[in-house]
Design an enzyme around this catalytic site. Structure first.
Site, PDB file in Angstrom:
ATOM      1  N   CYS A  95      -1.648   8.814   2.482  1.00 55.94           N
ATOM      2  CA  CYS A  95      -1.587   8.378   1.084  1.00 55.94           C
ATOM      3  C   CYS A  95      -2.878   8.727   0.358  1.00 55.94           C
ATOM      4  O   CYS A  95      -2.862   8.964  -0.840  1.00 55.94           O
ATOM      5  CB  CYS A  95      -1.309   6.885   1.012  1.00 55.94           C
ATOM      6  SG  CYS A  95      -2.410   5.921   2.034  1.00 55.94           S
ATOM      7  N   GLU A 121       0.893  -1.168   0.000  1.00 57.27           N
ATOM      8  CA  GLU A 121       0.000   0.000   0.000  1.00 57.27           C
ATOM      9  C   GLU A 121       0.924   1.208   0.000  1.00 57.27           C
ATOM     10  O   GLU A 121       1.548   1.515   1.016  1.00 57.27           O
ATOM     11  CB  GLU A 121      -0.900  -0.087   1.238  1.00 57.27           C
ATOM     12  CG  GLU A 121      -2.173   0.706   1.106  1.00 57.27           C
ATOM     13  CD  GLU A 121      -1.973   2.118   1.569  1.00 57.27           C
ATOM     14  OE1 GLU A 121      -1.618   2.960   0.704  1.00 57.27           O
ATOM     15  OE2 GLU A 121      -2.143   2.392   2.759  1.00 57.27           O
TER      16      GLU A 121
END
Ligand SMILES: O=CCCC(=O)O
Length: 465
Positions: free
Chosen positions: A261, A227
């Site tokens: 993110c 991720e």
């Protein structure tokens, strides 16, 4: 030394001697042994650990949240929200894991055939500082429920959070050895990945580190979930509710001091309403309260590290030098702490740094698009593919446009946020694999076919014959 520095002051709080090879070896040995027993427990037994993890998290919320704020600067109200979300995730998987991991019968020519979900073994979790509890617990709850063990290598600027996680696992009654936190230098990671007692790797972090870990895990042929970074578009079309879009856009960009993110990073606005949107957006940004992250009304605390703030400022300077208009912020504060002001860059174009690179901090880039088609094309003109937000009142068209956006998630008339109920992850250089939801728990399992004969019809190479 692994050092905990308070980013609001720049002062060292404490430092730790990294764990040596003997500690690493005994953690690996203990995890492998404990996991062999843990996998024998039924799922309904295993999820009792998750319920206990949720209880310990909730009862220690104030202390754990204070640690997050002290080590990486997150405003305290958001730190408390992070701990609550971890507890929710543990409860969610305690409720749903038995269902997600139940055997699945398959219709076939066998007397009986099914898919069963066995654990993989011990998973190495390499975790970042930006959500120092959440990133671990969103991996750990499904991984433990599925019968795996875990070794945590946390970011080295959050060692006290890493140790608090070990304490939570112990207080929750985690079988001895099934979980360990290692305080180690990054140079130790490759040999741990290669170790035969590690079955798989999960990493949340930068795209650069993801590529290194992927290569190491690939060499050892180990399963990975990555991720990584993102440069999420936040698209506002001309018919959107602009006031609501601007208010949510500010939250989407500046939550966690812009260090997520899935923060919205590129605001792609249809030309005809761009000036109005920018006015509303800047008015909201100007109201953000910058200050001590321990104050309950602070929205913008310090960034986590001095080098991150300096790198972000360089990206702003290069983008402005290339022709972007600086609407707000853009000048680092004097004085102690790693503060950077909420910054708005307007008239950013696709060749500029704030468009091409991920900006991991409180900087918004406004890009103007002539219509919806150009907005989608701009949204996709990036190496990343994590999340995207799309604002319009035309839901029928929005559903079609969502399918044209290259991202792991599209939120229509909302902001991208992770949630235990939905899969989370990216495509392109944002990584691969999924966390959360049913897809998250299926990442670290052996999806095993069990076939029981005799066959009703003799098996052939083609089941249609
Ligand atoms: O930094 C990325 C993850 C943030 C989140 O899960 O909300």
């Amino acid at each position: 030394m692994i050092t905990s520095i308070n980013p609001a002051t720049g002062a060292e709080v404490v430092h730790f001697e990294p764990h040596n090879d003997a500690v690493i070896e005994s953690a690996l040995q203990a995890a492998a042994a404990a996991q062999r027993s843990w996998r024998q427990e039924s799922v309904s037994e295993r999820v009792k650990l998750l319920t206990a993890m949720a209880r310990v998290l909730r009862s220690g919320k104030a202390r754990y949240a204070a640690l997050v704020t002290e080590e990486m600067g997150k405003p305290i109200v958001e730190s408390e929200g992070e701990i609550e979300k971890c507890a929710w995730n543990c409860d969610f998987y305690a409720d749903h894991a038995p269902n997600y991991l139940a055997d699945e019968p398959i219709a076939s020519n066998a007397s009986e055939s099914s898919v069963v979900f066995d654990p993989l073994g011990v998973v190495l979790a390499i975790m970042p500082w930006n959500y120092p509890f959440w990133q671990f617990f969103r991996f750990a709850a499904p991984a433990f429920a599925a019968g795996n063990g875990a070794i945590l290598k946390h970011a080295n600027n959050v060692p006290r959070c890493a140790m608090a996680i070990a304490e939570i696992m112990e207080q929750a009654g985690c079988p001895r050895g099934l979980f360990a936190t290692l305080l180690i230098e990054p140079s130790k990671v490759a040999s741990i990945i290669a170790d035969e007692r590690i079955a798989a790797v999960t990493l949340t972090g930068s795209t650069e580190v993801g590529a290194i870990v992927a290569a190491q895990a690939g060499k050892a042929l180990k399963k990975q979930v990555l991720e990584l970074g993102g440069s999420d578009p936040f698209i506002v079309l001309a018919d959107a509710d602009l006031k609501e879009a601007a208010a949510i856009a500010v939250k989407a960009r500046y939550i966690n001091v812009g260090q997520s993110c899935v923060n919205a990073k590129r605001f792609i606005i249809e030309e005809s309403i761009a000036d109005e949107f920018v006015g509303l957006f800047c008015a909201e940004v100007a109201n953000l309260k910058i200050g001590d992250p321990n104050d309950r009304d602070t929205n913008i605390g310090p960034m986590a590290r001095a080098n991150l703030r300096d790198g972000l400022h360089r990206q702003v300077e290069i983008t402005v030098a290339a022709g972007a208009t600086l609407r707000l912020g853009g000048k680092p504060f004097e004085g102690q702490g790693y503060y950077y002001p909420p910054t708005v860059l307007d008239h950013v174009t696709r060749s500029m740094t704030a468009f091409r690179e991920e900006t991991f901090g409180p900087v918004a880039a406004i890009i103007r698009a002539k219509d919806a088609d150009e907005a989608i094309e701009l949204a996709n003109d990036t190496e990343f593919g994590l999340g995207a937000a799309l604002w319009t009142r035309d839901l029928e068209s929005a559903r079609k446009l969502a399918r044209r956006i290259d991202a792991g998630a599209v939120f229509i008339n909302g902001m991208v946020a992770s949630d235990p109920r939905y899969p989370f992850g990216g495509i392109k250089r944002s990584g691969y694999g999924r966390e959360l939801g049913v897809y998250g728990i299926r990442e670290f399992v052996n999806i095993k076919t069990v076939w029981v004969g005799p066959a009703k019809v003799p098996p052939t190479t083609s089941p249609r014959k």
